[in-house]
Each structure stands twice: as C-alpha cells, then as structure tokens.
Motif scaffolding. Structure first.
Motif, short mmCIF file in Angstrom:
data_model
loop_
_atom_site.label_atom_id
_atom_site.label_comp_id
_atom_site.label_asym_id
_atom_site.label_seq_id
_atom_site.Cartn_x
_atom_site.Cartn_y
_atom_site.Cartn_z
N ARG A 51 32.84 52.52 17.67
CA ARG A 51 32.90 51.06 17.59
C ARG A 51 33.79 50.57 18.73
O ARG A 51 35.02 50.58 18.62
CB ARG A 51 33.47 50.61 16.23
N ALA A 52 33.14 50.16 19.82
CA ALA A 52 33.94 49.83 21.00
C ALA A 52 33.14 48.97 21.97
O ALA A 52 31.91 48.88 21.90
CB ALA A 52 34.41 51.11 21.71
N LYS A 53 33.88 48.34 22.89
CA LYS A 53 33.31 47.63 24.03
C LYS A 53 34.00 48.16 25.28
O LYS A 53 35.22 48.22 25.34
CB LYS A 53 33.54 46.12 23.90
N ILE B 240 38.11 49.94 17.88
CA ILE B 240 38.71 49.91 16.55
C ILE B 240 38.67 51.32 15.99
O ILE B 240 37.63 51.99 16.06
CB ILE B 240 37.96 48.94 15.61
N THR B 241 39.79 51.78 15.45
CA THR B 241 39.85 53.10 14.82
C THR B 241 40.15 52.94 13.34
O THR B 241 40.48 51.85 12.86
CB THR B 241 40.92 53.97 15.48
N ARG C 267 45.73 59.43 18.73
CA ARG C 267 44.99 60.55 19.29
C ARG C 267 43.98 60.07 20.33
O ARG C 267 43.84 60.65 21.41
CB ARG C 267 44.26 61.30 18.17
N LEU C 268 43.30 58.98 20.01
CA LEU C 268 42.27 58.46 20.91
C LEU C 268 42.89 57.96 22.22
O LEU C 268 42.38 58.23 23.30
CB LEU C 268 41.50 57.35 20.21
N GLU C 269 43.99 57.21 22.12
CA GLU C 269 44.64 56.72 23.33
C GLU C 269 45.10 57.87 24.21
O GLU C 269 44.95 57.83 25.44
CB GLU C 269 45.84 55.84 22.95
N SER D 100 42.86 49.13 18.40
CA SER D 100 43.55 48.64 17.21
C SER D 100 43.20 49.52 16.01
O SER D 100 42.17 50.17 15.98
CB SER D 100 43.16 47.18 16.92
N ALA D 101 44.11 49.53 15.06
CA ALA D 101 43.90 50.26 13.81
C ALA D 101 44.28 49.35 12.65
O ALA D 101 45.31 48.66 12.73
CB ALA D 101 44.74 51.54 13.78
#
Length: 632
Positions: A175-177, A190-191, A199-201, A219-220
């Motif tokens: 879920r991303a742009k 969005i995580t 972890r993603l960053e 964002s989470a």
C-alpha cells in the motif's frame, strides 16, 4: 519656309517631352523618398530598427532578420499602414529558434489492494514493455492500469537508476505511492505497525543507490491497546513501569514526568488507541503520586479499574490517608481497589510453581499443581507454545493450593511465552515474571495479559529487560549481512543435485534448512537464485538444466515457508565460468548455485556475486546423457 515650320513643331514637341520626362523622374524620386522615409519612421517608432527599407519606384522592400515570425509579420503590417500593402516586398528573414527544451520526465506508481496503476511521462528510450511486465509481476492477479505517455527525448541523468530503485522498492510496499523523477524518488506508504515501519524504512534506505535523493513518508497506525493498561511499581531496587499506556503524546509526557519524580529512570510509554477516558493521564499521575507517598508497592490501572497494592509492613494510618486522598483525586469514571497485605514469615516457604525458559527454547516445569489434570494441561499448553520436544515436566500434585492456582499457572506460562528467555514463579499471593525480550512493548503486553487473566487486585511483579539484539526489527540483518551469512552457510555445505537432474540431493537438505531459517529473519529480499553448469554437453541443454536447478532451489525454500515473492530463479547455463572447464576440478567449481541481491544497477545481468554457493553436484551430464535425460 515649310521646312522651318516643321522643324519648329518638332523641336517644340521634343522640348515638351523632355520637360515631361524630367517631371516624371522628379515625381518618382519624390514618391520613393517619401515612401522610404515614412516606412522607416513607422518601423523605428515600434522599435524595429533591425529592418532595412529600400524604395524602388512604387515598391518598398523590407529586409533584415526578424527575431521571430510574429515580429516579421508585425513589420509587414506596419509598412502596409504607411503605403499600399501591395507595394510592400518581403525580403526579411527570421532568426533560427532554439530547440525545444526536453520535458521533465516523471512517473507516479500507486499500489493498493485493488491493484497497481502508473501514470506519467517517460522517455521513449525506456523499455516500456519490460516496465509493464515488471509491474504485472508485482501486481499479480490484481492487474495494472497503464496511463504512461512517452516523449522522444534523451533520458536525463539518474532517470534509469531512480526507476529501477522504485521497481525494487515496490515489491515490499503493498500500500504505497512512489513518485519518480531523475535522481529523486519519494515514497509514501502505510504499514501495519511501528516495528514494520522501522524495518521497512531501514531496508529502503539501505537499498537506495548512491547519489539518489530519497524522501520517505511511511506511517503506522497507533496500536489498539486492549485492555488499556498501566502498571507502576516501587521496590527496594527502584521505581519502574511494567506497562505504560497513554492516549496522546501530551498524556504520555505527563505520565513519564510523574514516574521520573517517583524515581524511575528512562521510562517509556506507549501511545495507542482504546483509552477508557480522556482523564486517563489525570488518573495515572494521581495514582503514581499516591504510590510515591507510600514508598513501596504497585499500582495497576486496567481500563477504568485501579488496584493499589501497598508493600507489606506499610503503616495502616499512612495507607488509609493515601487511599482516601487518591479516591478524592480520581476522575469519576475510575474505581479504586486498595490492599495492604499482612507481613509474612520469610522462612515459611510458600508453595510455588516455576517455569524456566532457556535461550535455546528449552522449558522446564517444576513445583506444585492441584491435580493430575492441571499437570497434563500445563504440560500440553507448554508443548503447544514452545514445541513438544522442548518441554521437561517435573511437577508434583499437592493439596491445599489456592482455588485460582490453575488460572495463575496457565497465565504465567502464557506470559512467559512472550519472552525470549526467562522464568515465571507462581505463588499463592503473587506471580513473578523475569526475563529478556526483543520486543520493546513486552512489559506492556504481559502486564495487560496478567491483569486481564488474574483479575482485579491480583498481585504480580514483572522484571522484563529489553535486549536490542533480540529485537526482530532492530536485530534484523541488513541485506548485505544476509548475503554474508548465506555465504558462510553455503561455504560449510554444498547444495548438490542428483546426477543429470534438477533434484536436490538429500545431503544438501540441511543446507537448505539453514538458508531458509536465515531468510525468514532477513524479511523481504530482492534475491536472484542463479544456476550455472560446466561446458560439457550442448549449450541449450545446459541452459535448461541450470534453469530447472535454480527453480528447484526456489521451490525448496517455498516448501520451508520462506516468503519468495521477491525472489527470481534464473539459469545461465555455462556462462561466467569461475574455473577452467578443461579439468574435473574446474568443471566441479563451475557447476554451482549463486545467490545475488537484485540491485537497481544489476537487476538484469549477472555480475560478480557476493553470495556464492559453489554447490551443485559433481556430475553434469555429457551431451549424449543430457539428451537421453531430456528424452526420458
């Protein structure tokens, strides 16, 4: 006489003709001068000093280089306003125009549960078919909406690098742009949780190529805390939170300041959803202040229920005063229960149940249980949670244990399951949980669990230490570290295949288990599994065999529940030998499987690997045997 008359007449006409010719020439000159001057003045008045004007009889010629086509037309119009437009001759030129500047190429990728869409302007030099194929690979059955346009201009510096990075990053972004420009990528995503965000960053920054600007906006959602729990205790060793929850950052700061005033060092508080009242911070700070006045004890707040447990030996008068003040200070929605335990003989030796979890995952159950049914239940629960082969049971059945003993035992085992190692002691009037964890919220989670399981007013002590190296997020190896660790694994054990086939030999299954265990820790990795053969046999058959073998490795990882959505299996046949194919030792070295991280600048072609498994088996088929195997 007659001749003289004729001569006179002739001379008269000749003189008249001469006079007329002179007059005509004078008139033409006058018209030319007036036309040329008039047109020149009109052009100069409009700033067109570049134009040259020349009159030739009734015609007026304009020459010179106009800056633009529009200015040239304006000069013609101006001249036509002075003299008849049909008399104006256009000999003007127009200055050469600079080439049109290349457009700013950009693309935007949007991915969600409905699929993937891409819109923007890309250079025609970008392989559009390959690009859409990559998008389809990522989106799967959800499909791709292609709204890309192209322009025939050279790719700007950094465009291909940014595009390749975006494609690699999108694999791990459901879920991303992603916005792409030359030398710049911006990601909004969005995580599901704060650990996943961290972890993603970390992974995205490590993947970013040097020189490319990367903007991350990930964002989470705030966690939902159920029940909404805070537990604070003051012991002889100091003050600390077992769990701390707040509904806003301001509330968390107020609670932390109250804890520091009570003697806590470096407290932390989780901000989440589910608060029972906006007055939560008022209730928590008032409760901490009350416990501070008592000196020792614990305060547990679960939703709107507050339990104050004083330390044994606390003065009854002081206890009554503090409880009374706290009841008056609490917001209306909160209910207080308070307890002052009687001092016990330290030599009495109360009955207890103990469970110990080692760092290797082994667990021992010792102590007392009510009956045989509880012994079996506790053992089964531990086996289901920790593994049937890791549980050692040495409990004994005794009478006269408290009625809630089974609940306390099972709650203690469940809380112990949230730690990496530690122990839990179940006593008639207390439950003590100690250990180490890689989850920074483990204290909050275990406190919420025990408060919910044991009920209001129950006493329990939590001493859980956060260890960074056990953190599943901060402790994750980087992609490069994963490469190095896999290299160590395959150096110790080769991945062999049965002769002339793509079936992995049984001797290599242990190596596959080790690689699978590591890859589960590594998370999503853009990984290419490459198969190579020696030069014996036909080239096309070797290529097919290497492809089948790399796919076998991929399937073995899938069978071990490794997430392989970002993996690729590619066979390169006899390409890129690492040793001399003229010797058996060299051919053995060339029959191998290699593991590559797929990086933006190496996504399409195999280069020197940092992960090498010089592991296939020792028998690549000859040309004849390969053909026979293929026929079979």
């Amino acid at each position: 006489m007659r001749l003289s008359s004729l001569l006179t007449i002739f001379l008269t006409f000749a003189a008249a003709a001469m006079i007329s010719l002179v007059a005509a020439n004078f008139s033409v000159s006058l018209i030319e001068d007036s036309s040329e001057i008039g047109v020149r003045d009109a052009l100069d008045a409009k700033g067109m000093t570049w134009a040259e004007v020349e009159a030739n009889g009734l015609q007026v010629s304009l020459s010179g280089i106009a800056p633009t086509e529009a200015v040239r037309f304006s000069a013609l119009t101006t001249a036509g306003s002075v003299v008849d437009a049909t008399r104006v001759i256009d000999d003007m030129g127009v200055a050469a125009q600079e080439a049109l500047a290349a457009p700013k190429f950009s693309a935007e990728i949007l991915r969600n549960d409905s699929g993937l869409s891409v819109i923007g302007l890309i250079p025609t030099s970008t392989d559009r078919e390959y690009l859409i194929a990559r998008f389809n690979n990522i989106a799967g059955s959800a499909g791709v909406t292609d709204l890309l346009e192209s322009a025939d201009y050279p790719s700007p510096d950094g465009w291909t690098t940014a595009l390749d990075y975006a494609l690699s990053a999108m694999i791990s972004l459901p879920r991303a742009k992603i916005s792409i420009r030359a030398q710049h990528v911006a990601i909004t995503a969005i995580t599901d949780s704060a650990p996943e965000k961290a972890r993603l960053e970390k992974n995205l920054r490590q993947m970013a190529p040097e020189g490319m600007a990367l903007d991350l906006n990930i964002s989470a959602p705030r966690p939902v805390i159920t029940p909404f729990t805070t537990r604070f205790q003051i012991t002889e060793d100091g003050a600390s939170f077992d769990a701390c929850s707040a509904d806003t950052d301001v509330a968390a700061e107020r609670i932390i300041n109250a804890a520091k005033a009570a003697g806590a060092t470096a407290p932390r508080c989780t901000v989440g959803l589910g608060v029972p009242s906006r007055k939560w911070a008022d209730a928590v700070t008032a409760s901490i202040n009350a416990l501070t006045k008592l000196g020792q004890g614990s305060i547990t707040i679960v939703d709107a229920d507050i339990s104050l447990l004083a330390a044994p030996g606390t003065s009854q008068a002081d206890f009554d005063t503090v409880v009374g003040e706290l009841e008056n200070a609490l917001p209306p929605v909160f209910a207080l229960q308070s307890k002052l335990p009687e001092a016990q003989d330290p030599n009495a030796g109360p009955p207890e149940f103990t469970a110990t979890l080692s760092a290797e995952g082994q667990i021992q159950l010792r102590g007392r249980v009510n009956n045989e049914a509880l012994r079996e239940l506790a053992s089964s629960f531990a086996k289901a949670r920790f593994g049937s082969d890791k549980v050692y049971t040495a409990t004994r059945v005794v009478d006269d244990l408290p009625q809630d003993w089974p609940t306390r035992v099972l709650a203690g085992l469940e809380a112990l399951g949230k730690l990496e190692n530690g122990s839990v002691r179940v006593l008639p009037d207390n439950l003590v949980l100690t250990g180490n964890t890689g989850n920074p919220d483990a204290s909050t989670e275990t406190a919420s669990l025990l408060a919910g399981k044991l009920g209001e007013g129950a006493r329990f002590d939590i001493n859980v230490i956060y260890q960074k190296q056990l953190d599943p997020v901060l402790g994750l190896p980087t992609p490069s570290e994963c490469e190095a660790e896999i290299g160590e694994i395959v150096a110790a054990g080769k991945i062999n295949f049965e002769p002339g086939s793509a079936t992995i030999d049984a001797s290599a299954l242990g190596t596959m288990d080790s690689i699978a265990t590591l890859l589960k820790r590594c998370g999503d990795l853009p990984l290419e599994i490459q198969g190579y053969t020696d030069s014996q046999g036909r080239e096309e058959m070797n290529l097919a065999l290497s492809q089948s073998r790399s796919e076998s490795v991929l399937n073995e990882l899938r069978a071990r529940r490794v997430v392989t959505g970002s993996f690729k299996a590619v066979g390169y046949g006899e390409e890129s030998p690492v040793a001399d194919n003229g010797t058996e030792v060299g051919r053995e070295a060339n029959r191998r499987i290699e593991f590559h991280l797929i990086r933006p600048d190496t996504a399409e072609t195999p280069t020197e690997t940092t992960l090498e498994n010089t592991a296939e088996n020792g028998d690549t088929p000859s040309e004849e045997s390969t053909e026979e195997s293929a026929t079979e």
